[in-house]
Enzyme design. Structure first.
Site, PDB file in Angstrom:
ATOM      1  N   ILE A  13      67.564  33.518  36.337  1.00 60.28           N
ATOM      2  CA  ILE A  13      68.318  33.629  37.586  1.00 60.28           C
ATOM      3  C   ILE A  13      69.643  34.365  37.376  1.00 60.28           C
ATOM      4  O   ILE A  13      70.098  35.106  38.255  1.00 60.28           O
ATOM      5  CB  ILE A  13      68.544  32.235  38.251  1.00 60.28           C
ATOM      6  CG1 ILE A  13      68.890  32.403  39.717  1.00 60.28           C
ATOM      7  CG2 ILE A  13      69.595  31.414  37.534  1.00 60.28           C
ATOM      8  CD1 ILE A  13      67.839  33.049  40.562  1.00 60.28           C
ATOM      9  N   LYS A  91      71.660  25.588  41.576  1.00 62.16           N
ATOM     10  CA  LYS A  91      70.956  24.386  42.029  1.00 62.16           C
ATOM     11  C   LYS A  91      69.948  23.999  40.966  1.00 62.16           C
ATOM     12  O   LYS A  91      69.451  24.892  40.277  1.00 62.16           O
ATOM     13  CB  LYS A  91      70.285  24.591  43.387  1.00 62.16           C
ATOM     14  CG  LYS A  91      69.448  25.852  43.556  1.00 62.16           C
ATOM     15  CD  LYS A  91      68.152  26.072  42.895  1.00 62.16           C
ATOM     16  CE  LYS A  91      67.120  25.061  42.793  1.00 62.16           C
ATOM     17  NZ  LYS A  91      65.866  25.615  42.162  1.00 62.16           N
TER      18      LYS A  91
HETATM   19  P1  NAP Z   1      65.875  29.972  32.419  1.00 62.51           P
HETATM   20  O1  NAP Z   1      65.289  31.339  32.598  1.00 62.51           O
HETATM   21  O2  NAP Z   1      65.220  29.011  31.508  1.00 62.51           O
HETATM   22  O3  NAP Z   1      67.376  30.204  32.041  1.00 62.51           O
HETATM   23  C1  NAP Z   1      68.267  29.174  31.704  1.00 62.51           C
HETATM   24  C2  NAP Z   1      69.142  29.688  30.576  1.00 62.51           C
HETATM   25  O4  NAP Z   1      70.138  28.716  30.296  1.00 62.51           O
HETATM   26  C3  NAP Z   1      68.380  29.893  29.262  1.00 62.51           C
HETATM   27  O5  NAP Z   1      67.747  31.123  29.219  1.00 62.51           O
HETATM   28  C4  NAP Z   1      69.498  29.800  28.257  1.00 62.51           C
HETATM   29  O6  NAP Z   1      70.194  31.043  28.280  1.00 62.51           O
HETATM   30  C5  NAP Z   1      70.424  28.757  28.886  1.00 62.51           C
HETATM   31  N1  NAP Z   1      70.148  27.426  28.334  1.00 62.51           N
HETATM   32  C6  NAP Z   1      68.958  26.836  28.125  1.00 62.51           C
HETATM   33  N2  NAP Z   1      69.108  25.613  27.611  1.00 62.51           N
HETATM   34  C7  NAP Z   1      70.421  25.430  27.482  1.00 62.51           C
HETATM   35  C8  NAP Z   1      71.208  24.371  26.986  1.00 62.51           C
HETATM   36  N3  NAP Z   1      70.645  23.245  26.513  1.00 62.51           N
HETATM   37  N4  NAP Z   1      72.536  24.504  26.993  1.00 62.51           N
HETATM   38  C9  NAP Z   1      73.099  25.629  27.462  1.00 62.51           C
HETATM   39  N5  NAP Z   1      72.399  26.678  27.945  1.00 62.51           N
HETATM   40  C10 NAP Z   1      71.081  26.560  27.950  1.00 62.51           C
HETATM   41  O7  NAP Z   1      65.980  29.227  33.832  1.00 62.51           O
HETATM   42  P2  NAP Z   1      66.303  29.862  35.258  1.00 62.51           P
HETATM   43  O8  NAP Z   1      65.035  30.109  35.993  1.00 62.51           O
HETATM   44  O9  NAP Z   1      67.278  30.973  35.134  1.00 62.51           O
HETATM   45  O10 NAP Z   1      66.958  28.587  35.958  1.00 62.51           O
HETATM   46  C11 NAP Z   1      68.269  28.162  35.653  1.00 62.51           C
HETATM   47  C12 NAP Z   1      68.775  27.386  36.846  1.00 62.51           C
HETATM   48  O11 NAP Z   1      68.768  28.260  37.989  1.00 62.51           O
HETATM   49  C13 NAP Z   1      67.898  26.188  37.216  1.00 62.51           C
HETATM   50  O12 NAP Z   1      68.663  25.098  37.608  1.00 62.51           O
HETATM   51  C14 NAP Z   1      67.056  26.706  38.383  1.00 62.51           C
HETATM   52  O13 NAP Z   1      66.681  25.686  39.276  1.00 62.51           O
HETATM   53  C15 NAP Z   1      68.021  27.671  39.035  1.00 62.51           C
HETATM   54  N6  NAP Z   1      67.349  28.716  39.817  1.00 62.51           N
HETATM   55  C16 NAP Z   1      66.301  29.418  39.304  1.00 62.51           C
HETATM   56  C17 NAP Z   1      65.643  30.365  40.112  1.00 62.51           C
HETATM   57  C18 NAP Z   1      64.491  31.201  39.597  1.00 62.51           C
HETATM   58  O14 NAP Z   1      63.816  31.855  40.425  1.00 62.51           O
HETATM   59  N7  NAP Z   1      64.228  31.267  38.295  1.00 62.51           N
HETATM   60  C19 NAP Z   1      66.064  30.582  41.408  1.00 62.51           C
HETATM   61  C20 NAP Z   1      67.166  29.908  41.870  1.00 62.51           C
HETATM   62  C21 NAP Z   1      67.799  28.969  41.072  1.00 62.51           C
HETATM   63  P3  NAP Z   1      71.037  31.612  27.033  1.00 62.51           P
HETATM   64  O15 NAP Z   1      70.142  31.655  25.860  1.00 62.51           O
HETATM   65  O16 NAP Z   1      71.452  32.947  27.542  1.00 62.51           O
HETATM   66  O17 NAP Z   1      72.171  30.657  26.838  1.00 62.51           O
END
Ligand code: NAP
Length: 315
Positions: A13, A91
């Site tokens: 995101i 969120k």
């Molecule tokens: P994601 O691709 O898994 O990205 C989350 C990132 O946070 C990871 O790539 C990592 O990035 C970092 N991270 C992971 N574990 C961590 C930890 N223990 N401590 C600190 N940083 C950590 O997930 P995402 O889809 O972007 O979702 C993240 C949030 O955005 C969620 O709450 C989700 O509900 C929300 N969201 C997602 C979407 C969607 O379409 N994907 C849409 C709207 C909202 P680094 O390695 O760069 O630190």
């Protein structure tokens, strides 16, 4: 005035939405990124693998956007507020209601802005639906939020862990629309939560809701097992009309069968414009209504065990 922003957690995101929204806004500068994997866009002057270093070293940073999974958001947000930064929360805004309440209190104490973003609310169709429903009596609500988890969350393990929300990760988007458009508060009456045998978060949920004692038919169905195109629809039927259908996640609205709004979603640019307003006014915005409904669903929910889920099923 230009606000200097740091992104924490540079995952899907952050890259797909936060980065382009900040880039396109002349009043914002992406000053720093904290990524555990060491990812960095070109324009960020400072990059760190530990967000705490970022908070310590980038003294001119105004605000952070926390784009990590929800389980770690509270700790990071606390550190950011204590370091004197404003905080934008992806969120869901925390892992529990108590954590969110703590952030509201701490932001107030530190005189900093905390902003709970609910991206699905930033669609014009949602605003028009809310206005059309004002003062009406809703007799039927049907939320159908079904998508293919393998398509939308490839390889994301945190969503299956306790506190990762499972199907409520997308489902809370639907609930954020419901809480915004409904003319009266809604309550969870019953929740059936389907947990795969090998996972700690639900893959599907069937919620029965109510607006109080009266006879209404309010339901929300979430399912991650749908393959092919997703269904992100909300239908609302009122006593004496109108009949509304919001689809495509809120970007398309029909009222009584006529198309009223159909627009490309511009959710994240609108979120950052709202953040700018809050920063200018020095005011927090903490909307916990969608989050409370999910907490209530887990509190009341009946757990039903279903077939194990594998990310890569054998062909
Ligand atoms: P994601 O691709 O898994 O990205 C989350 C990132 O946070 C990871 O790539 C990592 O990035 C970092 N991270 C992971 N574990 C961590 C930890 N223990 N401590 C600190 N940083 C950590 O997930 P995402 O889809 O972007 O979702 C993240 C949030 O955005 C969620 O709450 C989700 O509900 C929300 N969201 C997602 C979407 C969607 O379409 N994907 C849409 C709207 C909202 P680094 O390695 O760069 O630190």
């Amino acid at each position: 005035m230009v606000h200097r922003i740091g992104i924490i957690g540079f995952g899907k995101i952050a890259q797909d939405q936060h980065l382009p929204a900040i880039r396109a806004n002349p009043n914002l500068e992406l000053t720093a990124v904290a990524s555990q994997r060491g990812l960095k866009p070109d324009e960020a002057r400072h990059t760190f693998t530990d967000y705490r270093e970022m908070l310590r070293e980038v003294t001119d940073l105004d605000a952070v956007a926390i784009c990590t999974p929800p389980q770690v958001r509270h700790l990071i947000a606390r550190d950011a507020l204590e370091a004197g930064k404003h905080v934008l929360l992806e969120k869901p805004p925390a892992a529990t209601l108590s954590e969110l309440e703590d952030l509201r209190r701490l932001a107030n104490e530190m005189r900093k802005v905390v902003f709970t973003t609910w991206h699905a609310q930033y669609n014009r169709g949602v605003d028009v639906a809310r206005d059309a429903l004002a003062g009406r009596t809703v007799r039927r609500l049907l939320v159908t939020w079904k998508e293919d988890v393998r398509h939308w969350h490839p390889g994301q393990q945190w969503i299956w862990e306790a506190g990762g929300f499972g199907v409520f990760d997308p489902g809370i988007n639907a609930l954020s629309i419901v809480t915004k458009i409904m003319p009266t508060p809604v309550f969870i009456r019953q929740a059936d939560l389907a947990f795969p045998a090998n996972r700690d978060a639900p893959i599907a949920a069937d919620l029965r809701l109510s607006t109080g004692p009266e006879d209404t038919d309010l339901q929300a169905v979430f399912d991650w097992r749908q393959t092919g195109p997703q269904t992100w629809d909300i239908e609302v039927d009122c006593v004496g009309g109108p009949l509304l259908k919001l689809s495509h996640g809120g970007s398309r609205l029909e009222i009584d069968g006529s198309l009223v709004v159909e627009e490309e979603s511009e959710e994240y640019p609108a979120i950052y414009r709202r953040f700018e307003t809050l920063l200018a006014e020095g005011r927090s915005e903490v909307d916990d209504a969608p989050f409370r409904l999910v907490a209530d669903a887990f509190m009341l929910g009946r757990r039903i065990q279903v077939e194990a889920f594998e990310d890569n099923p054998p062909h």
